[in-house]
Design a protein around this motif. Structure first.
Motif, PDB file in Angstrom:
ATOM      1  N   ILE A 294       0.817  -1.222   0.000  1.00 42.30           N
ATOM      2  CA  ILE A 294       0.000   0.000   0.000  1.00 42.30           C
ATOM      3  C   ILE A 294       0.854   1.276   0.000  1.00 42.30           C
ATOM      4  O   ILE A 294       0.605   2.192  -0.780  1.00 42.30           O
ATOM      5  CB  ILE A 294      -0.953   0.012   1.220  1.00 42.30           C
ATOM      6  CG1 ILE A 294      -2.005  -1.099   1.096  1.00 42.30           C
ATOM      7  CG2 ILE A 294      -1.648   1.372   1.361  1.00 42.30           C
ATOM      8  CD1 ILE A 294      -2.824  -1.341   2.349  1.00 42.30           C
ATOM      9  N   HIS A 295       1.828   1.329   0.903  1.00 44.36           N
ATOM     10  CA  HIS A 295       2.525   2.607   1.120  1.00 44.36           C
ATOM     11  C   HIS A 295       3.914   2.716   0.494  1.00 44.36           C
ATOM     12  O   HIS A 295       4.429   3.819   0.348  1.00 44.36           O
ATOM     13  CB  HIS A 295       2.689   2.879   2.626  1.00 44.36           C
ATOM     14  CG  HIS A 295       1.416   2.805   3.408  1.00 44.36           C
ATOM     15  ND1 HIS A 295       0.395   3.712   3.244  1.00 44.36           N
ATOM     16  CD2 HIS A 295       0.993   1.949   4.366  1.00 44.36           C
ATOM     17  CE1 HIS A 295      -0.593   3.408   4.076  1.00 44.36           C
ATOM     18  NE2 HIS A 295      -0.265   2.341   4.757  1.00 44.36           N
ATOM     19  N   SER A 296       4.556   1.598   0.178  1.00 52.48           N
ATOM     20  CA  SER A 296       5.958   1.690  -0.262  1.00 52.48           C
ATOM     21  C   SER A 296       6.086   1.576  -1.775  1.00 52.48           C
ATOM     22  O   SER A 296       5.129   1.263  -2.487  1.00 52.48           O
ATOM     23  CB  SER A 296       6.812   0.606   0.402  1.00 52.48           C
ATOM     24  OG  SER A 296       6.800  -0.579  -0.377  1.00 52.48           O
ATOM     25  N   LEU A 297       7.295   1.769  -2.234  1.00 56.62           N
ATOM     26  CA  LEU A 297       7.586   1.622  -3.663  1.00 56.62           C
ATOM     27  C   LEU A 297       7.947   0.175  -3.994  1.00 56.62           C
ATOM     28  O   LEU A 297       8.294  -0.155  -5.126  1.00 56.62           O
ATOM     29  CB  LEU A 297       8.746   2.546  -4.040  1.00 56.62           C
ATOM     30  CG  LEU A 297       8.512   4.036  -3.767  1.00 56.62           C
ATOM     31  CD1 LEU A 297       9.799   4.834  -3.966  1.00 56.62           C
ATOM     32  CD2 LEU A 297       7.407   4.572  -4.675  1.00 56.62           C
ATOM     33  N   GLY A 298       7.848  -0.674  -2.998  1.00 54.57           N
ATOM     34  CA  GLY A 298       8.219  -2.078  -3.170  1.00 54.57           C
ATOM     35  C   GLY A 298       9.259  -2.454  -2.130  1.00 54.57           C
ATOM     36  O   GLY A 298      10.010  -1.593  -1.657  1.00 54.57           O
ATOM     37  N   GLY A 299       9.297  -3.717  -1.768  1.00 58.81           N
ATOM     38  CA  GLY A 299      10.262  -4.107  -0.742  1.00 58.81           C
ATOM     39  C   GLY A 299      10.392  -5.601  -0.574  1.00 58.81           C
ATOM     40  O   GLY A 299       9.971  -6.380  -1.438  1.00 58.81           O
ATOM     41  N   LYS A 300      10.987  -5.978   0.545  1.00 62.77           N
ATOM     42  CA  LYS A 300      11.270  -7.385   0.823  1.00 62.77           C
ATOM     43  C   LYS A 300      10.887  -7.754   2.252  1.00 62.77           C
ATOM     44  O   LYS A 300      10.935  -6.904   3.142  1.00 62.77           O
ATOM     45  CB  LYS A 300      12.770  -7.641   0.678  1.00 62.77           C
ATOM     46  CG  LYS A 300      13.257  -7.663  -0.748  1.00 62.77           C
ATOM     47  CD  LYS A 300      14.739  -8.040  -0.766  1.00 62.77           C
ATOM     48  CE  LYS A 300      15.384  -7.782  -2.116  1.00 62.77           C
ATOM     49  NZ  LYS A 300      14.630  -8.182  -3.290  1.00 62.77           N
ATOM     50  N   ILE A 301      10.546  -9.021   2.418  1.00 60.14           N
ATOM     51  CA  ILE A 301      10.345  -9.563   3.762  1.00 60.14           C
ATOM     52  C   ILE A 301      11.384 -10.665   3.938  1.00 60.14           C
ATOM     53  O   ILE A 301      11.510 -11.548   3.088  1.00 60.14           O
ATOM     54  CB  ILE A 301       8.937 -10.147   3.942  1.00 60.14           C
ATOM     55  CG1 ILE A 301       7.877  -9.066   3.697  1.00 60.14           C
ATOM     56  CG2 ILE A 301       8.783 -10.742   5.350  1.00 60.14           C
ATOM     57  CD1 ILE A 301       6.450  -9.549   3.880  1.00 60.14           C
ATOM     58  N   ILE A 302      12.150 -10.566   4.998  1.00 60.18           N
ATOM     59  CA  ILE A 302      13.198 -11.563   5.246  1.00 60.18           C
ATOM     60  C   ILE A 302      12.890 -12.299   6.541  1.00 60.18           C
ATOM     61  O   ILE A 302      12.759 -11.687   7.602  1.00 60.18           O
ATOM     62  CB  ILE A 302      14.579 -10.881   5.340  1.00 60.18           C
ATOM     63  CG1 ILE A 302      14.846 -10.109   4.040  1.00 60.18           C
ATOM     64  CG2 ILE A 302      15.687 -11.911   5.593  1.00 60.18           C
ATOM     65  CD1 ILE A 302      15.882  -9.023   4.183  1.00 60.18           C
ATOM     66  N   LEU A 303      12.759 -13.612   6.431  1.00 62.79           N
ATOM     67  CA  LEU A 303      12.500 -14.457   7.604  1.00 62.79           C
ATOM     68  C   LEU A 303      13.780 -15.182   7.967  1.00 62.79           C
ATOM     69  O   LEU A 303      14.415 -15.806   7.110  1.00 62.79           O
ATOM     70  CB  LEU A 303      11.406 -15.482   7.271  1.00 62.79           C
ATOM     71  CG  LEU A 303      11.185 -16.609   8.291  1.00 62.79           C
ATOM     72  CD1 LEU A 303      10.487 -16.078   9.539  1.00 62.79           C
ATOM     73  CD2 LEU A 303      10.387 -17.753   7.674  1.00 62.79           C
ATOM     74  N   GLU A 304      14.186 -15.087   9.221  1.00 62.73           N
ATOM     75  CA  GLU A 304      15.357 -15.819   9.697  1.00 62.73           C
ATOM     76  C   GLU A 304      14.984 -16.564  10.967  1.00 62.73           C
ATOM     77  O   GLU A 304      14.590 -15.950  11.950  1.00 62.73           O
ATOM     78  CB  GLU A 304      16.520 -14.854   9.970  1.00 62.73           C
ATOM     79  CG  GLU A 304      17.126 -14.293   8.681  1.00 62.73           C
ATOM     80  CD  GLU A 304      18.017 -13.093   8.951  1.00 62.73           C
ATOM     81  OE1 GLU A 304      19.237 -13.212   8.826  1.00 62.73           O
ATOM     82  OE2 GLU A 304      17.461 -12.034   9.300  1.00 62.73           O
ATOM     83  N   VAL A 305      15.081 -17.887  10.890  1.00 64.45           N
ATOM     84  CA  VAL A 305      14.695 -18.692  12.037  1.00 64.45           C
ATOM     85  C   VAL A 305      15.941 -19.251  12.703  1.00 64.45           C
ATOM     86  O   VAL A 305      16.735 -19.946  12.072  1.00 64.45           O
ATOM     87  CB  VAL A 305      13.764 -19.855  11.610  1.00 64.45           C
ATOM     88  CG1 VAL A 305      13.290 -20.632  12.830  1.00 64.45           C
ATOM     89  CG2 VAL A 305      12.584 -19.334  10.817  1.00 64.45           C
ATOM     90  N   GLY A 306      16.131 -18.927  13.978  1.00 60.30           N
ATOM     91  CA  GLY A 306      17.263 -19.438  14.739  1.00 60.30           C
ATOM     92  C   GLY A 306      16.806 -20.521  15.693  1.00 60.30           C
ATOM     93  O   GLY A 306      15.730 -21.086  15.532  1.00 60.30           O
TER      94      GLY A 306
END
Ligand SMILES: Nc1ncnc2c1ncn2[C@@H]1O[C@H](COP(=O)(O)OP(=O)(O)OP(=O)(O)O)[C@@H](O)[C@H]1O
Ligand SMILES: [Mg+2]
Lengths: 139, 116
Positions: free
Chosen positions: A54-66
């Motif tokens: 909705i608000h950004s020009l595009g992006g990423k979601i990064i999941l890191e499971v420890g």
């Protein structure tokens, strides 16, 4: 690190929005994470994903499971947030009517992410972008 | 109350997730704002809403809820019904408006689902 995943979220793609969060939920279920933690991560991740669409020009979601915790990083390439205190305030939103008609734009997303994450950090710079890092303990 | 009773009380048609009909539900949340659902609804509640789009399914799915009632004769698309089936979500549609639907269920003992 047990697991790492990077997902793209496109600007304005309301039809595909939610797919990244669904993917994350699937993976956490496969990894045997408790449903209580999955709910918190899914809600916070989905709010973040909707904000990217909705608000950004595009992006990423990064999941890191420890071993003991997992982190979700949500970052975009702009436009950035001018006043973070205001943006974090429940009820504050710049969303337009089109977004409201889709059921979003109540100004609750960032507040809700902060509520569900065990640790929440947001940084933003106009012109550069916004980055949110959320940590969730795996109990 | 059983979800099958919810269906009968609201005179609703079930569009997916018939397997949930024998489950007991005690709480409901009625609203068109998905962020409010994500913020305040408990996971063992049903959602009543007049908003019909894929994000309603995503919202309920991400909040670990599993049942949605679309009010005011609003019909989800075939694509939404398929998506609900894939995720094993129950969806039903009723002709009653949101206020009436909530009132009928409340009268029969359903409680509000806020967890503030
Ligand atoms: N990634 C982002 N990039 C630029 N601005 C953002 C971003 N995320 C949030 N904002 C700004 O912060 C405001 C508040 O965000 P928040 O998620 O809390 O509410 P909302 O998205 O407007 O509504 P809701 O989340 O309830 O649907 C937004 O209206 C927008 O102005
Ligand atoms: Mg938001």
């Amino acid at each position: 690190m047990r697991y790492k995943l990077i997902l793209d979220v496109k600007r304005g793609d309301f039809d595909a929005a939610g797919e990244a969060s669904r993917k994350i939920k699937d993976i956490l279920q496969q990894l045997g994470v408790s449903s209580k933690v999955i709910r918190k991560v899914s809600i916070a991740g989905y709010e973040g994903e909707m904000n990217l669409a909705i608000h950004s020009l595009g992006g990423k979601i990064i999941l890191e499971v420890g071993e003991e915790e997992l982190s979700l990083t949500i970052k975009d390439i702009g436009p950035g947030i001018d006043n973070l205190d205001l943006a974090m305030t429940a009820g504050w939103s710049t969303a337009d009517d089109k977004v409201r008609q889709m059921g979003f734009g109540a100004g609750m997303g960032l507040f809700n992410m902060n509520k569900h994450a065990d640790n929440f950090l947001i940084t933003s710079k106009i012109g550069a972008g916004t980055k949110i890092v959320m940590k969730f303990s795996l109990e | 109350m059983k979800l099958s009773l919810v269906r009968d009380l609201l005179d609703a048609v079930v569009l997916s997730g018939e397997n949930h009909l024998e489950e007991e539900i005690y709480f409901a949340f009625g609203c068109d704002l998905m962020s409010d659902v994500l913020c305040f609804a408990r996971e063992d509640a049903i959602l009543l809403t007049g908003l019909v789009n894929k994000q309603v399914l995503n919202t309920v799915d991400m909040a670990n809820m599993n049942s949605i009632i679309f009010v005011r004769n609003k019909m989800p698309s075939q694509e939404m019904i398929e998506m609900a089936k894939e995720r094993n979500l129950l969806i039903m549609a009723t002709r009653h408006i949101l206020f009436e639907s909530c009132g009928i269920l409340y009268q029969h003992g359903m409680k509000g689902a806020s967890q503030i």
